[in-house]
Every structure is written in structure tokens, then in C-alpha cells.
Design a protein around this motif. Structure first.
Motif, PDB file in Angstrom:
ATOM      1  N   UNK A  60      15.375 -20.301 -35.255  1.00 39.83           N
ATOM      2  CA  UNK A  60      15.219 -21.130 -34.057  1.00 39.83           C
ATOM      3  C   UNK A  60      14.683 -22.501 -34.427  1.00 39.83           C
ATOM      4  N   UNK A  61      14.668 -23.407 -33.460  1.00 45.35           N
ATOM      5  CA  UNK A  61      14.275 -24.790 -33.721  1.00 45.35           C
ATOM      6  C   UNK A  61      12.816 -24.908 -34.143  1.00 45.35           C
ATOM      7  N   UNK A  62      11.974 -24.043 -33.611  1.00 48.95           N
ATOM      8  CA  UNK A  62      10.552 -24.109 -33.950  1.00 48.95           C
ATOM      9  C   UNK A  62      10.243 -23.437 -35.285  1.00 48.95           C
ATOM     10  N   UNK A  63      11.238 -22.823 -35.894  1.00 53.04           N
ATOM     11  CA  UNK A  63      11.076 -22.121 -37.168  1.00 53.04           C
ATOM     12  C   UNK A  63       9.966 -21.063 -37.072  1.00 53.04           C
ATOM     13  N   UNK A  64       9.966 -20.377 -35.932  1.00 53.77           N
ATOM     14  CA  UNK A  64       9.018 -19.275 -35.745  1.00 53.77           C
ATOM     15  C   UNK A  64       9.734 -17.937 -35.570  1.00 53.77           C
ATOM     16  N   UNK A  65      11.065 -17.984 -35.411  1.00 48.18           N
ATOM     17  CA  UNK A  65      11.837 -16.768 -35.213  1.00 48.18           C
ATOM     18  C   UNK A  65      13.079 -16.809 -36.102  1.00 48.18           C
ATOM     19  N   UNK A  66      13.367 -15.691 -36.755  1.00 47.57           N
ATOM     20  CA  UNK A  66      14.523 -15.620 -37.649  1.00 47.57           C
ATOM     21  C   UNK A  66      15.249 -14.290 -37.446  1.00 47.57           C
ATOM     22  N   UNK A  67      16.580 -14.379 -37.493  1.00 49.81           N
ATOM     23  CA  UNK A  67      17.421 -13.189 -37.374  1.00 49.81           C
ATOM     24  C   UNK A  67      18.316 -13.107 -38.608  1.00 49.81           C
ATOM     25  N   UNK A  68      18.302 -11.963 -39.274  1.00 43.75           N
ATOM     26  CA  UNK A  68      19.094 -11.783 -40.491  1.00 43.75           C
ATOM     27  C   UNK A  68      19.988 -10.555 -40.339  1.00 43.75           C
ATOM     28  N   UNK A  69      21.225 -10.711 -40.742  1.00 44.97           N
ATOM     29  CA  UNK A  69      22.176  -9.604 -40.735  1.00 44.97           C
ATOM     30  C   UNK A  69      22.580  -9.330 -42.182  1.00 44.97           C
ATOM     31  N   UNK A  70      22.260  -8.161 -42.676  1.00 44.83           N
ATOM     32  CA  UNK A  70      22.452  -7.812 -44.090  1.00 44.83           C
ATOM     33  C   UNK A  70      23.471  -6.679 -44.233  1.00 44.83           C
ATOM     34  N   UNK A  71      24.072  -6.582 -45.400  1.00 41.05           N
ATOM     35  CA  UNK A  71      24.965  -5.427 -45.645  1.00 41.05           C
ATOM     36  C   UNK A  71      24.153  -4.149 -45.797  1.00 41.05           C
ATOM     37  N   UNK A  72      24.791  -3.037 -45.507  1.00 41.99           N
ATOM     38  CA  UNK A  72      24.110  -1.752 -45.655  1.00 41.99           C
ATOM     39  C   UNK A  72      23.717  -1.535 -47.116  1.00 41.99           C
ATOM     40  N   UNK A  73      22.668  -0.790 -47.304  1.00 41.12           N
ATOM     41  CA  UNK A  73      22.222  -0.459 -48.660  1.00 41.12           C
ATOM     42  C   UNK A  73      23.271   0.413 -49.348  1.00 41.12           C
ATOM     43  N   UNK A  74      23.383   0.251 -50.659  1.00 43.13           N
ATOM     44  CA  UNK A  74      24.334   1.019 -51.469  1.00 43.13           C
ATOM     45  C   UNK A  74      23.590   1.712 -52.603  1.00 43.13           C
ATOM     46  N   UNK A  75      24.273   2.670 -53.222  1.00 45.24           N
ATOM     47  CA  UNK A  75      23.684   3.421 -54.323  1.00 45.24           C
ATOM     48  C   UNK A  75      24.207   2.920 -55.660  1.00 45.24           C
ATOM     49  N   UNK A  76      23.321   2.808 -56.632  1.00 45.93           N
ATOM     50  CA  UNK A  76      23.737   2.467 -57.985  1.00 45.93           C
ATOM     51  C   UNK A  76      24.220   3.706 -58.720  1.00 45.93           C
ATOM     52  N   UNK A  77      24.631   3.515 -59.958  1.00 40.23           N
ATOM     53  CA  UNK A  77      25.106   4.634 -60.766  1.00 40.23           C
ATOM     54  C   UNK A  77      23.921   5.460 -61.272  1.00 40.23           C
ATOM     55  N   UNK A  78      24.048   6.781 -61.274  1.00 35.40           N
ATOM     56  CA  UNK A  78      22.962   7.619 -61.798  1.00 35.40           C
ATOM     57  C   UNK A  78      22.717   7.327 -63.278  1.00 35.40           C
ATOM     58  N   UNK A  79      21.460   7.371 -63.659  1.00 36.80           N
ATOM     59  CA  UNK A  79      21.069   7.146 -65.055  1.00 36.80           C
ATOM     60  C   UNK A  79      20.303   8.371 -65.550  1.00 36.80           C
ATOM     61  N   UNK A  80      20.899   9.095 -66.504  1.00 34.95           N
ATOM     62  CA  UNK A  80      20.226  10.260 -67.072  1.00 34.95           C
ATOM     63  C   UNK A  80      19.058   9.827 -67.959  1.00 34.95           C
ATOM     64  N   UNK A  81      17.976  10.544 -67.865  1.00 33.99           N
ATOM     65  CA  UNK A  81      16.805  10.288 -68.698  1.00 33.99           C
ATOM     66  C   UNK A  81      16.885  11.198 -69.919  1.00 33.99           C
TER      67      UNK A  81
END
Length: 220
Positions: free
Chosen positions: A121-142
């Protein structure tokens, strides 16, 4: 006057020689297996390990714009058995019991956020963000927590290991463990936790910059 007659030693038949050779080979193989099962016996021969690896080479650098917001630890017991038709397991067949432990990261790719996805907003007191859904990385064996509990192999499989570049390889069970861990991560709440943590991070970051209202949604 009697004269003792010395009996000439009997010559060993050909089939007996062949049988003795087979038994000798089996004894040597069995002894080698015992040495592999009992590592302490190897010390009798003064076994030493030398690392002659070359230096690691940097092949490429890739910039990462994702935020790793959550990480899940998984463990799976893999019981993989391979049988051969018409042959008993003692002759041809393998069965491996393997404990696979690894991690899967859940992330939000902030690099996909465009200008239209952020509204201030103009007063820089309010912000709206639209993000992509979270995704999974590749499994890493220990490797420190993954190990084979037991290995059962038929006689032909043990003989084949003598001529193999990777005797007793665990690639198949490792791949199966990775697949099971990946499936378990999909069924977990890991991505939901990642989105919640990302929201908390952005609210704290923008709050420190003076924003009083921060609305974060997911779905692009």
C-alpha cells in the motif's frame, strides 16, 4: 625264509582328484567368506587402507533462490528378495535386509515470485504476497545411518561376486529406500509445515521493516 612284500601305493582315480580339487576350491571360498564376515581376522594379514583419491573438481555453480523451510527425517526397512525360477535359493538367489535413513527438504521457490505477486500500500504498512506452493526436494540417504542388516546369497551369486567390480553392491536396496522415503514425504505434512514456516519468516522480516499487516497466500 620269508620275504616281506611291499605294497605299492594305489594311484588315486581321476574322479577322486577332480572331487578333491572341488572340495579344495570350496574350502578356500568358505575361508574367504569367513574372513569377510569376521573383520577381526583380517588384521592377521596386516590389511592397510590407503586413500589415493584425486582432488574434487568444481564442475558448475548454480544460484538457488528457494527458501528451505522444513526438513523431515525418515527411516525405512527394505527387505529385497530376488529369486530364480527352477533353482533353490541356496544355489541362486539373494535377499537383503537394509535400513535406509535419510532426509527430505521442503522449500518455497521465491525465484518464481513476480512483480504482480507482491502488493504494497501507499503508506508501506501493509503488504500482500502470493507465493508458489511448497515443493519437496530429492531424498538424501545418510550413509552414517544407513546399513545392511543381513545379506543372504546363493552359491552362484557368491561365485559371481569374485568376478564382479562391485561385489555385494547395495545399489538396488538404496534406490528402493529412496523411493519409499520419497513416498512417505509426499504423504506427510512436510510441505504444509514449510509454507507455515515461510509465512512466519516473511511476517517477521517485513515486520522488522515497519509493515504492520502482512498477508501471505500460496497457489501460483
Amino acid at each position: 625264509m620269508t620275504t616281506s612284500i611291499k605294497r605299492l601305493p594305489r594311484r588315486m582315480p581321476g574322479w577322486a582328484k577332480a572331487l578333491s580339487a572341488v572340495v579344495l576350491v570350496l574350502v578356500v571360498l568358505f575361508a574367504g567368506m569367513r574372513l569377510s564376515v569376521l573383520p577381526g581376522l583380517k588384521d592377521l594379514f596386516g590389511t592397510e587402507t590407503h586413500d589415493r583419491s584425486g582432488p574434487a573438481l568444481l564442475k558448475s555453480i548454480q544460484d538457488i533462490s528457494r527458501y528451505d523451510a522444513a526438513s523431515g527425517n525418515f527411516q525405512v526397512v527394505v527387505d529385497l528378495e530376488k529369486d530364480t525360477k527352477y533353482l533353490p535359493d541356496a544355489i541362486r538367489g539373494t535377499r537383503t535386509l537394509y535400513i535406509g535413513a535419510g532426509t527430505v527438504d521442503a522449500y518455497v521457490d521465491l525465484g518464481k515470485v513476480g512483480e504482480d505477486d507482491v502488493t504494497v500500500d501507499e503508506d508501506r504498512t501493509s503488504a500482500t504476497l502470493r507465493l508458489p506452493h511448497a515443493a519437496l526436494g530429492e531424498p538424501a540417504l545418510d550413509p552414517d545411518r544407513s546399513y545392511a542388516v543381513s545379506k543372504q546369497r546363493g552359491l552362484l551369486d557368491r561365485l559371481g561376486d569374485l568376478f564382479s567390480d562391485n561385489p555385494g553392491g547395495e545399489q538396488a536396496v538404496q534406490q528402493l529406500a529412496v523411493r519409499h522415503i520419497r513416498d512417505a514425504a509426499k504423504e506427510s505434512e512436510l510441505t504444509a509445515r514449510a509454507e507455515s514456516n515461510t509465512t512466519d519468516m516473511l511476517e517477521g522480516l517485513l515486520g522488522s521493516l515497519g509493515f504492520k499487516e502482512v498477508d501471505v497466500t500460496y497457489g501460483t
